[in-house]
Write an enzyme that holds these catalytic residues in place. Structure first.
Site, PDB file in Angstrom:
ATOM      1  N   TYR A  12     -25.474 -29.742 -29.228  1.00  0.00           N
ATOM      2  CA  TYR A  12     -26.499 -30.452 -29.325  1.00  0.00           C
ATOM      3  C   TYR A  12     -27.407 -30.584 -29.489  1.00  0.00           C
ATOM      4  CZ  TYR A  12     -22.301 -33.321 -27.794  1.00  0.00           C
ATOM      5  OH  TYR A  12     -20.513 -33.365 -28.129  1.00  0.00           O
TER       6      TYR A  12
ATOM      7  N   LYS B 242     -21.267 -26.561   5.895  1.00  0.00           N
ATOM      8  CA  LYS B 242     -21.396 -28.772   5.691  1.00  0.00           C
ATOM      9  C   LYS B 242     -21.864 -28.718   3.695  1.00  0.00           C
ATOM     10  CE  LYS B 242     -26.504 -27.753   4.965  1.00  0.00           C
ATOM     11  NZ  LYS B 242     -27.630 -27.877   5.305  1.00  0.00           N
TER      12      LYS B 242
END
Ligand SMILES: *Cc1c(COP(=O)(O)O)cnc(C)c1O
Length: 355
Positions: A251, A35
């Site tokens: 950042y 999956k």
């Protein structure tokens, strides 16, 4: 030239992990769980390397059809079953095996008028409380399926909520209560149960994460189990900065240097699938040596500590996870699980196969 980032897939490792699974489960057959694009490894690529499995388990009907159209003749298990009546016709046409976990799915089968009998997996809820019939609903559901002309072989199925932690004792009791006396094949075990509870192996096992070389167990490394990483996410240093005490990087300047610090900027960011919430200290390999992530992960870049790796510079190879650094370890540092890292590999990352 593309950015130096790439994901390398070691298909030998995938085959070896399947063989290891086979050795652990004896005569039980194996649903290889593919999956989520084979946990980020590429559905068809993984299926080819896993062709020695006895079947493939996934969610999307379209993926099942892709496997058939690529020539795979294995049984294919639809882990959430069918969502609408039209899906049953496709399942019949392509010879798929749907899970049946709720009453509307039984009604769909009864009303389908299918010309063939579909093999199904009847799912019991043993405490996950996600999919499956409760213990007291199970026998009536089974009787309805046994009477239904659209249904062939019925396999009894459950899925454990805590096989990697609390264990399987209670769910196993519930399963035994539901299944005792019923002459039908059974499937219970995910990777954690395969490794920890041989009494759950039954007729079919359903390994996912262990095939991809990661550990489902919090207290045992993939390496200790004998699993080999399949996906390696790697890149290179593309810039070097030297921080003086008090200077920061990235950042928010979340990382602040306390002493002179040599920082390598790596071409890999959250848009490549690296977790943005990974904190300073998350392990990274630079030139094969362990160092640490520094500060906030950006969209396309992240920073690593090169202070103790003076030979590293622009162009030095970096491994984010995979060979030499388990995705399990990176995931633990980032407060998640390897499953999420593997599945999140971004389509923009160039993919390479080896072996
Ligand atoms: C995903 C899944 C598995 C595989 O789980 P792993 O922990 O990756 O081994 C097995 N069974 C079901 C029903 C699943 O959804």
């Amino acid at each position: 030239m593309p950015r130096p980032i790439r994901a390398t897939f070691d298909l030998d490792a995938l085959r070896a992990n399947l063989a290891l699974t086979r050795a652990k489960v004896g005569r039980a057959r194996i649903w290889a769980v593919v999956k989520a694009n084979a946990y980020g490894h590429g559905l068809l690529r993984a299926a080819r390397a896993l062709e020695q499995a006895d079947g493939f388990a996934l969610l999307d009907l379209d993926d099942a059809v892709r496997l058939r159209e690529a020539g795979f003749r294995h049984p294919i298990l639809l882990l959430e079953g069918c969502f609408e009546p039209g899906d049953l016709a496709v399942a019949a046409e392509y010879g798929l095996t749907p899970v049946v976990h709720c009453l509307p799915q039984i009604e769909m089968l009864e009303l389908s008028g299918l010309p063939v009998r579909l093999p199904v997996h009847l799912k019991l809820n043993t405490g996950m409380n996600r999919l499956g019939f409760a213990l007291n609903e199970f026998a009536p559901a089974l009787e309805r399926l046994q009477r239904c002309t659209a249904v062939g072989t019925i396999t009894l199925m459950t899925h454990f909520a805590e096989a990697e932690t609390a264990g399987v004792k209670e769910p196993l009791q519930v399963f035994e209560a539901a299944a005792s006396g019923i002459d039908a094949p059974r499937t219970l075990a995910n990777s954690a149960a395969i490794l920890r509870y041989p009494q759950t192996h039954a007729d079919w096992v359903r390994p996912g994460i262990m095939l991809y070389g990661c550990s489902p167990l919090p207290d045992q490394s993939a390496e200790a189990i004998g699993l080999r990483p399949v996906m390696t996410l790697s890149s290179e240093i593309i810039a070097v900065q030297t921080l003086q005490p008090g200077e920061g990087t990235g950042y928010g300047r979340l990382f602040k240097a306390e002493s002179p610090t040599r920082v390598g900027v790596v071409a890999c960011g959250y848009a490549d699938g690296y977790p943005r919430h990974a904190p300073t200290g998350t392990p990274v390999l630079v030139a094969g040596r362990r160092t640490r992530l520094l500060g906030r992960v950006s969209m396309d870049m992240l920073a690593v500590d090169l202070t103790d790796i003076p030979e590293a510079g622009i162009g030095t190879p970096v491994t984010l996870w995979g060979e030499g650094l388990s995705a399990d370890e990176v995931a633990a540092a980032a407060g998640t699980v390897s499953y999420e890292l593997l599945c999140a590999l971004a389509p923009r990352v160039p993919q390479v196969e080896k072996n």
